[in-house]
Design an enzyme around this catalytic site. Structure first.
Site, PDB file in Angstrom:
ATOM      1  N   ALA A  35       0.831  -1.209   0.000  1.00 21.32           N
ATOM      2  CA  ALA A  35       0.000   0.000   0.000  1.00 21.32           C
ATOM      3  C   ALA A  35       0.867   1.261   0.000  1.00 21.32           C
ATOM      4  O   ALA A  35       0.557   2.235  -0.686  1.00 21.32           O
ATOM      5  CB  ALA A  35      -0.915  -0.004   1.213  1.00 21.32           C
ATOM      6  N   GLU A  36       1.976   1.223   0.769  1.00 25.38           N
ATOM      7  CA  GLU A  36       2.884   2.366   0.823  1.00 25.38           C
ATOM      8  C   GLU A  36       3.580   2.545  -0.528  1.00 25.38           C
ATOM      9  O   GLU A  36       3.723   3.661  -1.029  1.00 25.38           O
ATOM     10  CB  GLU A  36       3.903   2.147   1.952  1.00 25.38           C
ATOM     11  CG  GLU A  36       5.081   3.113   1.983  1.00 25.38           C
ATOM     12  CD  GLU A  36       4.679   4.552   2.322  1.00 25.38           C
ATOM     13  OE1 GLU A  36       3.489   4.799   2.592  1.00 25.38           O
ATOM     14  OE2 GLU A  36       5.577   5.431   2.280  1.00 25.38           O
ATOM     15  N   ASP A  38       2.452   1.672  -3.439  1.00 27.36           N
ATOM     16  CA  ASP A  38       1.459   2.213  -4.380  1.00 27.36           C
ATOM     17  C   ASP A  38       1.236   3.711  -4.153  1.00 27.36           C
ATOM     18  O   ASP A  38       1.048   4.467  -5.110  1.00 27.36           O
ATOM     19  CB  ASP A  38       0.124   1.471  -4.245  1.00 27.36           C
ATOM     20  CG  ASP A  38       0.235   0.038  -4.744  1.00 27.36           C
ATOM     21  OD1 ASP A  38       1.196  -0.256  -5.494  1.00 27.36           O
ATOM     22  OD2 ASP A  38      -0.622  -0.791  -4.371  1.00 27.36           O
ATOM     23  N   LYS A 116      18.908 -23.881 -13.129  1.00 27.68           N
ATOM     24  CA  LYS A 116      18.573 -23.597 -14.532  1.00 27.68           C
ATOM     25  C   LYS A 116      17.084 -23.287 -14.603  1.00 27.68           C
ATOM     26  O   LYS A 116      16.248 -24.174 -14.462  1.00 27.68           O
ATOM     27  CB  LYS A 116      18.924 -24.787 -15.413  1.00 27.68           C
ATOM     28  CG  LYS A 116      18.676 -24.513 -16.883  1.00 27.68           C
ATOM     29  CD  LYS A 116      19.224 -25.615 -17.757  1.00 27.68           C
ATOM     30  CE  LYS A 116      19.066 -25.269 -19.222  1.00 27.68           C
ATOM     31  NZ  LYS A 116      17.644 -25.117 -19.615  1.00 27.68           N
ATOM     32  N   GLU A 178      17.388 -14.815 -17.443  1.00 27.78           N
ATOM     33  CA  GLU A 178      16.164 -15.535 -17.756  1.00 27.78           C
ATOM     34  C   GLU A 178      14.968 -14.767 -17.206  1.00 27.78           C
ATOM     35  O   GLU A 178      14.942 -14.396 -16.027  1.00 27.78           O
ATOM     36  CB  GLU A 178      16.244 -16.925 -17.106  1.00 27.78           C
ATOM     37  CG  GLU A 178      15.359 -17.965 -17.719  1.00 27.78           C
ATOM     38  CD  GLU A 178      15.954 -18.627 -18.976  1.00 27.78           C
ATOM     39  OE1 GLU A 178      17.059 -18.224 -19.404  1.00 27.78           O
ATOM     40  OE2 GLU A 178      15.299 -19.540 -19.502  1.00 27.78           O
ATOM     41  N   LYS A 318      20.334 -31.762 -16.504  1.00 26.61           N
ATOM     42  CA  LYS A 318      18.873 -31.658 -16.489  1.00 26.61           C
ATOM     43  C   LYS A 318      18.258 -32.640 -15.497  1.00 26.61           C
ATOM     44  O   LYS A 318      18.761 -33.742 -15.305  1.00 26.61           O
ATOM     45  CB  LYS A 318      18.325 -31.964 -17.899  1.00 26.61           C
ATOM     46  CG  LYS A 318      18.868 -31.065 -19.008  1.00 26.61           C
ATOM     47  CD  LYS A 318      18.321 -29.651 -18.942  1.00 26.61           C
ATOM     48  CE  LYS A 318      16.950 -29.504 -19.546  1.00 26.61           C
ATOM     49  NZ  LYS A 318      16.927 -29.566 -20.995  1.00 26.61           N
TER      50      LYS A 318
END
Ligand code: 9MJ
Length: 369
Positions: A35-36, A38, A116, A178, A318
């Site tokens: 809120a602050e 924003d 990754k 990425e 992987k």
């Protein structure tokens, strides 16, 4: 407020907002409630509306996304964006390490190990600390100019700042990393899409890729995208001696660097890291599809060089695939102890996520269909 007062206040608000961005995206330690944040942003917007000549492209208010585009321009990468060789076993990592130490004529090697991320690779070009251009990898030689979309991603600095060190950035700097969609953002987005009857995103990787390919940057701005930097490409005289130092330096200028990045030694250190990340994977706030090892010393990277578009000094290990295709053999209906009925798919056995799957309960009507 007169013009010079407004100018001062605008400068102070921009500094404060970028500091909060830094705390949130780089340090992962938010310093103010949303809120602050924003409120500060709205105050800045109001002042800029009163003094349009004081608006700059680097202002945090400019992240909302500009005019729609006709298409994406091609961008030639000055330094090619390489892909990484893949390994699927510890044996292959031992072999990789053997090639590295043979190439370096030594008996040990230091690596940087990194998660990754399964997102979209991006090249960011800065001039005098200001973001000039963002391009996708494309075929490695030529990518697409997605600058307008990338400017909407809060985690990507529009203006660099010296924070944790007093080392200045080079006049021209290219940062690679990425762009990804955190799992929480992905789920929230889909929950909202379901409520409003809009199309849901298939998975976080597709979601990140699709978001960057929007021709209307205002749509990209609504997608919860994030970013981790993993490479610095710059004039050699400005470069630190090691990849690890380069990442620390990027962080000190405001780029988010994955906190799981570590220095490890030899194949044993790499494999231990892989096992550590395999355990941590399910608790991460984003998808990873493996880990990456990079020879730390840039001098040694140069010695090792490249083979058919992939560096000899890096490799990706992987994880077993989490998504596979198989055949639906039949659907049985299970009746539970309470009388609840669950349809169960009988599948042709398929190896996925490290286990063999033969059955899957079907909870959703669309899956049953
Ligand atoms: C990902 N996808 O997380 C690299 N990557 O380095 C990391 N990708 C990479 N490094 C050189 N952490 C080429 C690609």
């Amino acid at each position: 407020m007169n013009r010079s007062e407004a100018e001062k206040r605008i400068g102070a608000l921009r500094s404060e907002i970028t500091l909060h961005d830094y705390r949130y995206y780089v340090e992962d330690a938010p310093s103010v409630p949303d809120a602050e944040y924003d409120r500060l942003l709205r105050e800045l917007q109001a002042l800029e509306a009163e003094h349009p000549d004081l608006v700059t492209p680097e202002s945090p208010t400019q992240r909302v996304g500009g005019e729609p585009m006709e298409g994406f321009e091609a961008v030639r990468h000055e330094t090619p964006m390489l892909s990484l060789a893949n390994a699927f076993s510890s044996d292959e990592i031992e072999q990789f390490h053997d090639r590295v130490i043979r190439g370096l004529e030594t008996d040990h090697a230091e690596y940087v190990a990194e998660p990754k991320l399964d997102g979209v690779a991006i090249s960011l070009r800065y001039r005098d600390g200001r973001l000039q251009q963002a391009a996708t990898r494309g075929d490695g030689a030529t990518g697409e100019d997605v600058t307008s979309n990338v400017r909407t991603i809060n985690a990507i600095p529009l203006q660099l700042e010296m924070r944790e060190s007093d080392i200045p950035w080079p006049v021209t700097l290219e940062v690679r990393g990425e762009i990804y969609m955190p799992l929480s953002g992905f789920e929230e987005y889909n929950a909202r899409a379901r409520e409003s009857g809009e199309k849901e995103l298939v998975n976080p990787r597709n979601a990140a890729a699709g978001s960057l390919r929007q021709l209307d940057p205002r749509l990209t701005a609504q997608r919860p995208l994030a970013f981790y930097a993993y490479a610095m490409v710059a004039a050699s005289e400005d470069m630190p001696e090691s990849h690890y130092q380069a990442l620390q330096r990027l962080r000190s200028w405001g780029f988010p660097v994955n906190p799981e990045v570590r220095r490890v030694r030899d194949a044993g250190g790499c494999i231990a890291y892989y096992e550590e990340m395999s355990r941590k994977r399910e608790n991460l706030s984003y998808d990873i599809d493996g880990v990456v090892y990079k020879v730390d010393s840039r001098e040694e990277q140069k010695t090792l060089g490249y083979v058919s578009r992939a560096p000899r000094w890096a490799i990706a290990q992987k994880f077993p695939a989490q998504e596979e295709i198989t055949r639906l053999l039949d659907i049985d209906v299970q009746v539970g102890r309470t009388g609840a009925i669950t349809p169960v798919a009988r599948l042709e056995p398929v190896f996925v996520g490290g286990v063999t799957v033969t059955n899957a309960t079907l909870h959703n009507l669309d899956e049953i269909q």
